[in-house]
Design an enzyme around this catalytic site. Structure first.
Site, PDB file in Angstrom:
ATOM      1  N   GLY A  95       0.836  -1.205   0.000  1.00  0.00           N
ATOM      2  CA  GLY A  95       0.000   0.000   0.000  1.00  0.00           C
ATOM      3  C   GLY A  95       0.865   1.246   0.000  1.00  0.00           C
ATOM      4  N   ALA A  96       0.643   2.096  -0.992  1.00  0.00           N
ATOM      5  CA  ALA A  96       1.385   3.359  -1.070  1.00  0.00           C
ATOM      6  C   ALA A  96       0.395   4.510  -1.072  1.00  0.00           C
ATOM      7  CB  ALA A  96       2.259   3.390  -2.314  1.00  0.00           C
ATOM      8  N   GLY A 135      -2.207   6.775   1.941  1.00  0.00           N
ATOM      9  CA  GLY A 135      -1.989   7.739   3.020  1.00  0.00           C
ATOM     10  C   GLY A 135      -0.960   7.267   4.036  1.00  0.00           C
ATOM     11  N   ARG A 180      -2.520  14.530   1.084  1.00  0.00           N
ATOM     12  CA  ARG A 180      -1.929  13.805   2.213  1.00  0.00           C
ATOM     13  C   ARG A 180      -0.876  12.785   1.791  1.00  0.00           C
ATOM     14  NH1 ARG A 180      -6.444  11.703   0.577  1.00  0.00           N
ATOM     15  NH2 ARG A 180      -6.839   9.465   0.623  1.00  0.00           N
ATOM     16  N   ILE A 216      -1.784  -7.367  -4.411  1.00  0.00           N
ATOM     17  CA  ILE A 216      -1.084  -8.312  -3.537  1.00  0.00           C
ATOM     18  C   ILE A 216      -1.738  -9.700  -3.593  1.00  0.00           C
ATOM     19  CG2 ILE A 216      -2.411  -7.784  -1.430  1.00  0.00           C
ATOM     20  CD1 ILE A 216       1.361  -8.570  -1.668  1.00  0.00           C
ATOM     21  N   ASN A 243      -8.510  -1.958   2.927  1.00  0.00           N
ATOM     22  CA  ASN A 243      -9.686  -2.837   2.860  1.00  0.00           C
ATOM     23  C   ASN A 243      -9.412  -4.166   3.552  1.00  0.00           C
ATOM     24  OD1 ASN A 243      -8.960  -4.988   0.609  1.00  0.00           O
ATOM     25  ND2 ASN A 243      -8.196  -2.988  -0.061  1.00  0.00           N
ATOM     26  N   CYS A 288      -3.540 -13.001  15.439  1.00  0.00           N
ATOM     27  CA  CYS A 288      -3.388 -12.574  14.047  1.00  0.00           C
ATOM     28  C   CYS A 288      -4.535 -11.608  13.716  1.00  0.00           C
ATOM     29  CB  CYS A 288      -3.368 -13.775  13.099  1.00  0.00           C
ATOM     30  SG  CYS A 288      -4.988 -14.447  12.704  1.00  0.00           S
ATOM     31  N   CYS A 328      -7.867 -13.255  14.328  1.00  0.00           N
ATOM     32  CA  CYS A 328      -8.197 -13.901  15.606  1.00  0.00           C
ATOM     33  C   CYS A 328      -9.464 -13.323  16.214  1.00  0.00           C
ATOM     34  CB  CYS A 328      -7.050 -13.725  16.593  1.00  0.00           C
ATOM     35  SG  CYS A 328      -5.817 -15.031  16.473  1.00  0.00           S
ATOM     36  N   CYS A 357     -35.689  -5.599   1.592  1.00  0.00           N
ATOM     37  CA  CYS A 357     -36.979  -4.904   1.497  1.00  0.00           C
ATOM     38  C   CYS A 357     -36.905  -3.480   2.044  1.00  0.00           C
ATOM     39  CB  CYS A 357     -38.081  -5.722   2.166  1.00  0.00           C
ATOM     40  SG  CYS A 357     -38.460  -7.182   1.170  1.00  0.00           S
TER      41      CYS A 357
HETATM   42  N1  ATP Z   1      -5.144  -5.682  -2.943  1.00  0.00           N
HETATM   43  C1  ATP Z   1      -4.325  -4.634  -2.959  1.00  0.00           C
HETATM   44  N2  ATP Z   1      -3.109  -4.749  -3.490  1.00  0.00           N
HETATM   45  C2  ATP Z   1      -2.263  -3.690  -3.526  1.00  0.00           C
HETATM   46  N3  ATP Z   1      -2.580  -2.475  -3.041  1.00  0.00           N
HETATM   47  C3  ATP Z   1      -3.773  -2.302  -2.499  1.00  0.00           C
HETATM   48  C4  ATP Z   1      -4.711  -3.377  -2.426  1.00  0.00           C
HETATM   49  N4  ATP Z   1      -5.829  -2.913  -1.830  1.00  0.00           N
HETATM   50  C5  ATP Z   1      -5.611  -1.612  -1.553  1.00  0.00           C
HETATM   51  N5  ATP Z   1      -4.383  -1.235  -1.942  1.00  0.00           N
HETATM   52  C6  ATP Z   1      -3.778   0.102  -1.814  1.00  0.00           C
HETATM   53  O1  ATP Z   1      -3.731   0.501  -0.472  1.00  0.00           O
HETATM   54  C7  ATP Z   1      -3.681   1.921  -0.428  1.00  0.00           C
HETATM   55  C8  ATP Z   1      -4.479   2.393   0.735  1.00  0.00           C
HETATM   56  O2  ATP Z   1      -4.264   3.768   0.874  1.00  0.00           O
HETATM   57  P1  ATP Z   1      -5.381   4.801   1.324  1.00  0.00           P
HETATM   58  O3  ATP Z   1      -6.175   4.215   2.440  1.00  0.00           O
HETATM   59  O4  ATP Z   1      -4.739   6.102   1.587  1.00  0.00           O
HETATM   60  O5  ATP Z   1      -6.333   4.829   0.079  1.00  0.00           O
HETATM   61  P2  ATP Z   1      -6.343   5.771  -1.194  1.00  0.00           P
HETATM   62  O6  ATP Z   1      -7.010   4.972  -2.262  1.00  0.00           O
HETATM   63  O7  ATP Z   1      -5.011   6.335  -1.487  1.00  0.00           O
HETATM   64  O8  ATP Z   1      -7.256   6.972  -0.699  1.00  0.00           O
HETATM   65  P3  ATP Z   1      -8.838   7.177  -0.822  1.00  0.00           P
HETATM   66  O9  ATP Z   1      -9.455   5.815  -0.738  1.00  0.00           O
HETATM   67  O10 ATP Z   1      -9.157   8.013   0.367  1.00  0.00           O
HETATM   68  O11 ATP Z   1      -9.060   7.848  -2.143  1.00  0.00           O
HETATM   69  C9  ATP Z   1      -4.184   2.427  -1.758  1.00  0.00           C
HETATM   70  O12 ATP Z   1      -3.154   3.080  -2.428  1.00  0.00           O
HETATM   71  C10 ATP Z   1      -4.624   1.176  -2.476  1.00  0.00           C
HETATM   72  O13 ATP Z   1      -4.369   1.206  -3.870  1.00  0.00           O
HETATM   73 ZN    ZN Z   2      -5.587 -15.865  14.319  1.00  0.00          ZN
END
Ligand code: ATP
Ligand code: ZN
Length: 676
Positions: free
Chosen positions: A36-37, A39, A71, A108, A130, A170, A173, A185
């Site tokens: 994740g790159a 925030g 940000r 990922i 997520n 984990c 857990c 509904c």
């Molecule tokens: N399955 C995944 N594989 C790789 N990267 C992921 C995956 N799911 C989410 N990400 C990355 O994780 C990062 C989470 O960063 P952040 O919560 O700041 O979200 P954002 O998408 O940059 O911001 P916003 O949702 O507010 O527009 C995102 O850049 C997103 O692309």
């Molecule tokens: Zn566990």
């Protein structure tokens, strides 16, 4: 000391003093995976580069959006639309000449990021947004036995959780609250809150008109099974069919001759005919206020009147206490004089997004956004789904939700409020991300030093006198269906190896300590699919490939008697130098030896299907469809089903769909916001 290393020494003097020379020198060769790159990820990348981590793999699936720039400080306007991972790596590389950052623009969950791939890292840091991806990384770290630092922020709140197999809980857990859902509904017939109308517009109406042309009957079948009102469901089915005509009109490239526009057809169907249909079910409105069918022309020319009681709800821009209007009449014939259909002048000075919409504003927005979306579909866009940053879809959802709210006497919402609610938006606070990113680094030091007693779950909370709280990490939940399993890996060619070979191979002969458990009665799963059980072995001769069990997936081998723990077999590929005529399967040595499971202390109170009660029909030989799960994995403990098998509910929740919960679930606006 050469000039370069003198500079290096100076650069790292503080870090060395804080970390001690041993850990600091180790960082240079420590391999980190940062997922994740966004925030948190951008802050964290900057931190670990400056701290002196030498080998960083940075992975993100997304590209940079304009809205990230407030940000995600590694990005600039010129970078918009480029890969987050690539740009972040490029920017941060300049902060320390000794760092090697390997950016990967990918998901990922892609299969080639398998157990062997994860195993190359000394530590994994999650900066995701997520649950699905977090769960996946957690499981991979359990399988590869790599320490993980998990994190998340929501506005001013945040948390960091260090995770180490067998030592701490984990990520799975403790069950995570699933996003709030609503009974079908409530959304489709009896909304009582603005959020119900927003969810309807976003997850039902928009897909019906501009999504895939699929039969949504499944959802209604399910609702019927859940015992929802059969007559109501029959009406909803009728509605379904009528959508087809509207879809066709929206897609038609023929010049419009006479009759209502496609946008008006859509309006008439959902805000007039469908509501009349619902009103015909008198039973439904005995205990709740009936909706008012809307009239396109009357709203357009300002003569439409909604009953005061049903519409005293903010469509004129004022907040209202009334949420459930009482009996509404069709305003056209009603005597009420509270017409609120003109353009709202009092709010004219407000910013466009914060302006409350009058009924006529909503109608105009509905028509214009429907026309914009229809033009996109006609221009070749296959399907359009909601995206809070896509003005056309946001306008459509705002307009449709407000019109529906008006019909049901529910307060309206501004475009901005709709964006927040429909986009599940929690304002992202750069400071919280920065604090969390710092805490991630501190917890990763404990993991790398193996100072496990120092590990803490840290929470950033909204309490000025106690902004940070720390909690000692707990031992794993003995019932966790993710980290309590025994993980192993086979290397194989899925096109040449059968399910039976793998299962037999993993169970081994049981003759020596290293030779597995020996043959046992087992059920085998991939995700939620049952592939075999003691009564049904039709798939045993099929290749893994034919069963779609390929690289990166797991075969779950559950002991039918529940005496032994479950084994998770990760599927890896044969090494590159493997001879072409070599064996198609390389088993792990030693073979896994799952622990004996403690007997349940109390008799199981939840009735479970007896292990072998139902035989499913064998699939036809030429049938490629693999059977669906017959029953959840239980590992011999009935109470574990929820934790062990990702339920359909969870799956659907993750897909953002509406689900049936209790019949009269009432939720405040805030509750729908999923805190990641
Ligand atoms: N399955 C995944 N594989 C790789 N990267 C992921 C995956 N799911 C989410 N990400 C990355 O994780 C990062 C989470 O960063 P952040 O919560 O700041 O979200 P954002 O998408 O940059 O911001 P916003 O949702 O507010 O527009 C995102 O850049 C997103 O692309
Ligand atoms: Zn566990």
């Amino acid at each position: 000391m050469s000039g370069f290393s003198a500079a290096q020494g100076e650069r790292s003097a503080h870090a060395t003093a804080v970390l001690g020379p041993e850990l600091h020198s180790r960082l240079a060769s420590t391999k980190v995976l940062l997922v994740g790159a966004g925030g948190i990820g951008c802050e964290l990348l900057k931190n670990i580069v400056l701290t002196g981590f030498g080998h960083i793999t940075l992975l993100d699936l997304d590209t940079i959006d304009l809205s990230n720039l407030n940000r995600q400080f590694l990005f600039r306007k010129k970078d918009v639309k480029q890969s987050k991972a690539l740009v972040a790596a490029r920017t941060a590389s300049a902060f320390n000449p000794n760092v090697k950052i390997t950016p990967i623009h990918g998901n990922i969950k892609e299969p080639h990021f398998d157990i062997a791939w994860f195993r190359q890292f000394d530590i994994v840091m999650n900066a995701l947004d997520n649950l699905d991806a977090r769960r996946h990384v957690n499981k991979m770290c359990m399988a590869a036995n790599v320490p993980l630092v998990e994190s998340g922020t929501a506005g001013y709140l945040g948390q960091v959780q260090p995770i180490l197999k067998d030592r701490t809980e984990c990520f799975d857990c403790i069950p995570k609250p699933t996003p709030k859902t609503f009974p079908v509904c409530t959304i489709r017939s009896t909304p009582s809150q603005p959020i119900h109308c927003i969810v309807w517009a976003k997850s039902y109406l928009l897909p019906q008109l501009f999504g895939e042309d699929e039969n949504a009957g499944g959802e209604l079948d399910e609702a019927e099974k859940q015992g929802e009102n059969a007559q109501e469901i029959a009406t909803l089915r009728k509605e379904q069919t009528a959508f087809k005509a509207v879809r066709t009109a929206l897609r038609s490239t023929e010049p419009q001759s006479e009759g209502p526009s496609a946008a008006q057809m859509a309006f008439d169907k959902v805000f007039h005919s469908d509501i009349l249909n619902l009103l015909s079910m008198a039973d439904m409105w005995r205990t709740r206020a009936p909706p008012t069918p809307l009239d396109f022309d009357a709203i357009a020319n300002g003569t439409f009147v909604l009953d005061k009681k049903s519409n005293g709800a903010g469509h004129d821009g004022r907040p209202s206490n009334g949420t459930n209007g009482t009996a509404a009449t069709n305003g056209k014939n009603g005597a009420s004089s509270t017409a609120t259909t003109g353009s709202s002048s009092s709010s004219a000075t407000k910013l466009k997004d914060q302006k409350s919409l009058s009924l006529r504003d909503s109608l105009e927005l509905f028509v214009s956004s429907t026309e914009r979306l229809a033009a996109r579909v006609r221009a070749g866009e296959d399907t359009i789904s909601f995206d809070k940053d896509d003005d056309d879809t946001l306008d459509f959802v705002t307009a449709a939700a407000n019109l529906r709210s008006a019909a049901y006497g529910i307060p309206g919402k501004s475009r901005w409020e709709v964006k927040e609610m429909a986009g599940n938006i929690i304002p992202a606070i750069a400071t919280t991300n920065a604090i969390i990113a710092g805490l991630i680094v501190l917890q990763s030091f404990h993991l790398l030093r193996k100072s496990y007693n120092a590990l803490r779950n840290v929470h950033v909370q909204f309490r000025p006198n106690l902004p940070l709280s720390t909690i000692r990490t707990c031992l794993p939940n003995p019932n966790c269906g993710v980290c309590r399993d025994t993980y192993t890996e086979v290397l194989c060619d899925p096109a040449r190896v059968s399910l039976g070979e793998i299962v037999e191979g993993i169970l081994g002969s049981g003759e020596s300590e290293d030779d597995g458990t020996g043959a046992r009665e087992v059920s085998v799963y991939e995700g939620q699919r049952v592939l075999s059980d003691p009564d049904w072995d039709d798939n045993n001769d099929r290749t893994l490939e034919s069963l779609s069990v390929t690289r990166g997936k797991f075969l779950t081998i559950a002991d039918e008697d529940g005496e032994l723990g479950t084994v998770q077999v990760g599927i890896g590929i044969l090494p590159p130098n493997h001879p072409v005529d070599g064996p198609a399967l390389i088993l792990p040595t030693p073979l896994p030896k799952p622990p004996r499971m403690p007997k349940p202390s109390t008799p199981t109170s939840v009735p479970v299907e007896p292990p072998t009660s139902v035989k499913r029909p064998a699939p036809d030989d030429d049938d490629d469809i693999v059977p669906l799960a017959k029953r959840p994995r239980t590992n011999g403990d009935a109470n574990r089903t929820e934790a062990v098998t990702p339920s359909k509910k969870r799956k659907l929740d993750e897909d953002g769909l509406l689900l049936l919960d209790t019949a009269d679930e009432a939720l405040g606006d805030v509750e729908v916001i999923e805190i990641e």
